[in-house]
Design an enzyme around this catalytic site. Structure first.
Site, PDB file in Angstrom:
ATOM      1  NE  ARG A  94       0.953  -5.982  10.530  1.00  0.00           N
ATOM      2  CZ  ARG A  94       1.121  -6.445   9.297  1.00  0.00           C
ATOM      3  NH1 ARG A  94       1.972  -7.407   9.043  1.00  0.00           N
ATOM      4  NH2 ARG A  94       0.414  -5.954   8.299  1.00  0.00           N
ATOM      5  CE  LYS A 134      -0.896 -10.422   5.212  1.00  0.00           C
ATOM      6  NZ  LYS A 134      -1.161  -9.594   6.380  1.00  0.00           N
ATOM      7  NE  ARG A 149      -9.363   7.958  -1.036  1.00  0.00           N
ATOM      8  CZ  ARG A 149      -8.874   9.151  -1.362  1.00  0.00           C
ATOM      9  NH1 ARG A 149      -7.682   9.503  -0.938  1.00  0.00           N
ATOM     10  NH2 ARG A 149      -9.573   9.981  -2.084  1.00  0.00           N
TER      11      ARG A 149
END
Ligand code: BTN
Length: 321
Positions: free
Chosen positions: A120, A185, A318
Site C-alpha cells: 500500500r 507485521k 503510541r
C-alpha cells in the site's frame, strides 16, 4: 520483447528444493546443460533471494528443504479451482488487473517470486523466491466501490481465522489491512480496483503473508513469520488453498449480509482495541484510544471529543503514554 524463459531455473530450484547437495556436473546432466550454464542460473536464483551455497567437492545446496507451490496439489484443494500459478511474476495483483475482463469471482493468482511486488501507499513488497506466500484474488462486487472498505477488513478477519484453524497462535488484525503477531507485521493486504462509480466494482485483493522471510535489510519495518506462530508449518499448498477458500466463503457472506457478524469476528482478533494509538491522516495525526470498528469498517477512535469513526489513515501504537 518475448518473455524470458525461466524453465531451466525453475527445474534447477525444484531439484535443489530437497535440501540435499547436488554436484554441478550431475545437475548439468539432468537438466541438459553445461556446468557453466548451471553456475549462471544459480546466480540468478541468488538474485531472486534463494540462498544457494556451494561446497567444494560436494556441489550446490539450500540451507533447508524448500516447500514449493504445486499446480496439481492446489487444484485438488481449492473449492474454486480457477487459478494461475506463475512462479516468477512482476506482481500477482498486476497479473489479475491486466485480465479483469476475462475473470470470474474467486479466480486467483499465486507466485513464488515477485519482481515488482507492491504494497500500500506505493511501497515495495519484498518477495524473495519461495520464502513467503504471494497471492491475489479477483472479486466482482455488485454493491460497487463504496462497499470495498468493509470488504478489505473481511479479508483480514478471514485470513486470521484460517491461520488460527491451522494452529497459528496469537495472530491478530490491524486496522485496516494487516495481520499482526506480537505487534509485528505478519501479512499485508492490498485491494486495488477498477470500475465506474455507480457500477459493479472489479477488485483485486492481494495478500502477502510472511512465512519464512530471511533476515534482510530490504524490509523497512519489523516483521513476523508464520513459522514462529505454530509448532509445524502446514505445507504451502494446504496453506494457500485454505486461505483462498476461506476468503471466498467470507466474501460470499459479505455480499449477502454486509459487515453483519464481521464486527464481532474482527473484535476477537483486534490487536489494538483498548490501546493508545495514533492515526496518521496525511500530514495530520490524531491521538486516542482504539475502540474497535463500526458496521462501515471505520476505526472508532476515542479522543477527548468522544468516539469518532475514521475511514482512512494508518494507525500505529503510541509509545508516549
Ligand atoms: C501492504 O501491507 O502494504 C500490502 C502488501 C500486499 C502484498 C501482496 S503480495 C501479493 C500481491 N501482489 C502484490 O504486488 N502485492 C500483493
Amino acid at each position: 520483447m518475448p518473455a524470458l524463459d525461466n524453465s531451466p531455473r525453475l527445474a534447477l530450484i525444484k531439484t535443489l528444493s530437497d535440501g540435499q547437495f547436488h554436484s554441478g556436473e550431475v545437475l548439468g546432466q539432468e537438466l541438459g546443460m553445461s556446468r557453466a550454464a548451471i553456475s549462471k542460473h544459480i546466480k540468478v536464483l541468488q538474485q531472486w533471494g534463494v540462498d544457494v551455497f556451494r561446497v567444494q567437492g560436494k556441489g550446490y545446496c539450500l540451507p533447508a528443504p524448500l516447500d514449493l507451490l504445486d499446480e496439481a496439489s492446489l487444484q485438488s484443494k481449492l473449492n474454486v479451482p480457477t487459478f494461475s500459478l506463475v512462479p516468477v511474476i512482476d506482481s500477482t495483483n498486476q497479473y489479475l488487473l491486466d485480465r479483469v475482463g476475462q475473470l470470474t469471482s474467486g479466480t486467483s493468482c499465486l507466485a513464488e517470486y515477485q519482481q515488482a511486488g507492491r504494497g500500500r501507499r506505493g511501497r515495495v513488497w519484498f518477495s524473495p523466491y519461495g520464502a513467503n506466500l504471494y497471492l491475489s484474488m479477483y472479486w466482482r462486487l455488485d454493491a460497487g466501490m463504496a462497499a470495498a472498505m468493509g470488504l478489505s477488513l473481511v479479508v483480514g478477519v478471514s485470513m486470521a481465522e484460517t491461520l488460527n484453524k491451522l494452529g497459528a497462535e496469537g495472530v491478530k488484525v490491524k486496522w485496516p489491512n494487516d495481520l499482526y503477531w506480537q505487534d509485528k507485521k505478519l501479512a499485508g493486504i492490498l485491494v486495488e480496483m477498477t470500475g465506474q462509480a455507480g457500477d459493479a466494482a472489479h477488485l483485486v485483493i492481494g495478500m502477502g503473508l510472511n512465512v519464512s522471510m530471511p533476515e534482510t535489510d530490504s524490509v523497512d519495518q519489523q516483521w513476523a513469520n508464520l513459522k514462529d506462530t505454530l509448532s509445524a508449518l502446514p505445507d504451502k499448498n494446504t496453506l494457500a488453498a485454505a486461505l483462498i477458500n476461506g476468503v471466498i466463503d467470507a466474501l460470499k457472506e459479505y455480499e449477502v449480509s454486509g459487515m453483519n457478524g464481521f464486527v464481532e469476528r474482527w473484535d476477537k482478533f483486534d490487536n489494538f482495541k483498548g490501546r493508545a494509538v495514533k492515526l496518521i491522516l496525511g500530514e495530520r495525526e490524531v491521538k486516542g484510544i482504539a475502540r474497535g470498528i463500526n458496521e462501515q469498517g471505520a476505526l472508532m477512535l476515542e479522543t477527548e471529543a468522544g468516539i469518532t469513526p475514521y475511514l482512512g489513515g494508518e494507525i500505529s501504537l503510541r509509545a508516549d503514554v
